[in-house]
Design a protein around this motif. Structure first.
Motif, short mmCIF file in Angstrom:
data_model
loop_
_atom_site.label_atom_id
_atom_site.label_comp_id
_atom_site.label_asym_id
_atom_site.label_seq_id
_atom_site.Cartn_x
_atom_site.Cartn_y
_atom_site.Cartn_z
N LEU A 196 0.87 -1.18 0.00
CA LEU A 196 0.00 0.00 0.00
C LEU A 196 0.90 1.23 0.00
CD1 LEU A 196 -2.83 1.25 0.11
CD2 LEU A 196 -2.69 1.15 2.62
N ASP A 197 0.87 1.98 -1.09
CA ASP A 197 1.76 3.13 -1.24
C ASP A 197 1.10 4.46 -0.93
OD1 ASP A 197 4.19 1.73 -2.51
OD2 ASP A 197 2.52 1.05 -3.74
N GLY A 198 -0.22 4.50 -0.94
CA GLY A 198 -0.90 5.76 -0.67
C GLY A 198 -2.34 5.56 -0.26
N VAL A 199 -2.83 6.42 0.62
CA VAL A 199 -4.25 6.45 0.95
C VAL A 199 -4.73 7.88 0.79
CG1 VAL A 199 -4.23 4.46 2.48
CG2 VAL A 199 -3.86 6.74 3.44
N GLY A 227 5.32 12.63 12.89
CA GLY A 227 5.57 11.35 13.51
C GLY A 227 6.11 10.29 12.57
N LEU A 228 5.82 10.42 11.27
CA LEU A 228 6.21 9.38 10.32
C LEU A 228 7.37 9.79 9.43
CD1 LEU A 228 2.59 8.31 9.30
CD2 LEU A 228 4.16 7.05 10.78
N HIS A 229 7.86 10.99 9.61
CA HIS A 229 8.93 11.49 8.74
C HIS A 229 10.16 10.57 8.74
CE1 HIS A 229 11.53 14.30 6.66
NE2 HIS A 229 12.39 14.26 7.67
N MET A 272 3.00 1.36 6.18
CA MET A 272 4.00 2.23 5.55
C MET A 272 5.25 2.36 6.39
SD MET A 272 1.44 5.15 4.01
CE MET A 272 0.25 4.72 2.74
N ARG A 273 5.08 2.32 7.69
CA ARG A 273 6.25 2.36 8.57
C ARG A 273 7.14 1.15 8.31
NH1 ARG A 273 6.32 0.79 14.90
NH2 ARG A 273 8.49 1.36 15.36
N GLY A 294 -12.93 8.98 10.30
CA GLY A 294 -12.74 8.19 9.09
C GLY A 294 -11.37 8.39 8.48
N THR A 295 -10.79 9.56 8.63
CA THR A 295 -9.41 9.77 8.19
C THR A 295 -8.45 9.07 9.15
OG1 THR A 295 -10.01 11.91 7.23
CG2 THR A 295 -7.68 11.52 7.64
N PHE A 296 -8.73 9.17 10.45
CA PHE A 296 -7.86 8.50 11.43
C PHE A 296 -7.84 6.99 11.25
CE2 PHE A 296 -8.07 6.05 15.43
CZ PHE A 296 -6.72 6.09 15.76
N THR A 297 -9.00 6.37 11.06
CA THR A 297 -9.02 4.90 10.99
C THR A 297 -8.18 4.38 9.83
OG1 THR A 297 -11.01 4.71 9.58
CG2 THR A 297 -11.35 4.84 11.97
N VAL A 298 -8.25 5.07 8.70
CA VAL A 298 -7.46 4.65 7.53
C VAL A 298 -5.99 5.00 7.72
CG1 VAL A 298 -7.17 4.91 5.04
CG2 VAL A 298 -9.47 4.82 6.03
N PHE A 299 -5.71 6.21 8.21
CA PHE A 299 -4.33 6.60 8.49
C PHE A 299 -3.70 5.65 9.51
CE2 PHE A 299 -3.82 11.42 7.45
CZ PHE A 299 -4.25 11.18 6.16
N ARG A 300 -4.46 5.29 10.53
CA ARG A 300 -3.94 4.40 11.59
C ARG A 300 -3.50 3.07 11.01
NH1 ARG A 300 -2.18 0.86 13.87
NH2 ARG A 300 -2.54 0.04 15.98
N ALA A 301 -4.36 2.46 10.22
CA ALA A 301 -4.03 1.16 9.64
C ALA A 301 -2.94 1.27 8.58
CB ALA A 301 -5.29 0.53 9.04
N ALA A 302 -3.02 2.30 7.75
CA ALA A 302 -2.04 2.45 6.67
C ALA A 302 -0.66 2.81 7.20
CB ALA A 302 -2.52 3.52 5.70
N SER A 303 -0.60 3.63 8.24
CA SER A 303 0.70 4.08 8.74
C SER A 303 1.53 2.92 9.28
CB SER A 303 0.53 5.15 9.82
OG SER A 303 -0.17 4.65 10.95
N ALA A 304 0.88 1.92 9.86
CA ALA A 304 1.62 0.76 10.35
C ALA A 304 2.28 0.01 9.20
CB ALA A 304 0.68 -0.16 11.11
#
Length: 303
Positions: free
Chosen positions: A94-97, A181-183, A139-140, A127-137
């Motif tokens: 997953l490269d982008g959300v 936080g993700l930089h 992408m990290r 709704g932005t948080f739920t997707v960011f939360r799952a995607a950030s893990a």
């Protein structure tokens, strides 16, 4: 078909109509494999149907692209996680959300009910948080990826959409927090504040002098998802696109400070603050006052 996003996997929420649909189509046209998420609700969040997401996924497939539909409600943690899980299951990465999903429930603040507040915050902000939360893990772990939230110029404030404005202001703070936080993991995060002709913009109570089409917004999103934007180290930004105009919003910062001597009291502050720290005028408030003055001036001859 282009190749701006060749080899990338992108998930788009609210992708069944309007800007979200344009973003999903543009990502696919530029070579991305797309997860098309849409709960399929009306503008006020009612009457969900899975057919909306399915239709866009089929449209992408018919044009030679790759897409899968997900109708889950991203206002739930499980819904946000499923969007990401489907991307991984179908595409292996997953490269982008891009979180465009949103609803409106307009009401003056003094009349607004909990039922008009909660769903708007749930769809836009949570709704932005739920997707960011799952995607950030994900992408990290990948050490790469891009998060894009959708905000609005209404984050400055709104006469009759306090719920929407609060949610959109929250999206900006969430995006900036994600950027910080993700930089170090190579993940970027930005926000887009579009002005485009959609079913939501049709209900805006004021005339939009600068407005474009969903496809204009989609072009900006594709760029922000691309390696060319990553090479420019674009992160933590808020961009507006309105037809021919692209603008960047200022970062929040202290505007003016002054220092007094000794302990503060209400009287000392009343004497000190107006002439030193002062205020930062609200452009929208000035606009409202100008409109009221013009209306009063026009009404005088008939009074």
């Amino acid at each position: 078909m282009g190749n701006f996003l060749a080899g990338k996997a992108v998930a788009v929420t609210g992708a069944g109509r309007g800007i979200g649909r344009a973003v999903a189509l543009a990502c696919a046209a530029e070579g991305a494999s797309v997860v098309v998420n849409d709960h399929g609700v009306s503008v006020d969040g009612s009457s969900p149907t899975s057919g909306i997401a399915d239709g866009v996924a089929k449209e992408i497939g018919a044009a030679g692209g790759t897409a899968v539909a997900v109708a889950d409600d991203i206002a739930t943690m499980a819904g946000g996680q499923r969007v990401v899980d489907v991307a991984l299951a179908e595409y292996g990465r997953l490269d982008g959300v891009v979180c465009t999903a949103g609803i409106l429930r307009e009401r003056m603040l003094f009349n607004m009910s909990e039922e008009e507040w909660d769903p708007v915050l749930a769809t836009h902000l949570k709704g932005t948080f739920t997707v960011f939360r799952a995607a950030s893990a994900v992408m990290r772990a990948q050490r790469s990826g891009t998060l894009i939230g959708f905000t609005s110029g209404n984050h400055q404030g709104s006469v009759s959409q306090a719920n929407y404005s609060a949610a959109k202001g929250g999206v900006i703070s969430l995006v900036r927090s994600a950027a910080l936080g993700l930089h170090k993991y190579g993940v970027t995060a930005n926000a887009v504040a579009p002005v485009a002709r959609t079913r939501m913009s049709e209900g805006v109570p004021v005339e939009l002098k600068e407005i474009g089409d969903p496809e204009d917004v989609a072009a900006l999103v594709v760029y922000l998802l691309s390696e060319r934007a990553r090479a420019e180290r674009i992160t933590g930004q808020v961009y507006t696109i309105a037809g021919p105009k692209i603008a960047v919003w200022a970062q929040p910062r202290e505007l003016r400070a002054a220092y007094g001597e000794g302990p503060w009291t209400p009287d000392r502050i009343a004497d000190f603050l107006p002439g030193t720290v002062g205020t930062d005028p609200m452009p929208m408030l000035a606009h409202l006052e100008a409109m009221a003055a013009a209306a009063a001036h026009g009404a005088r001859p008939n009074a």
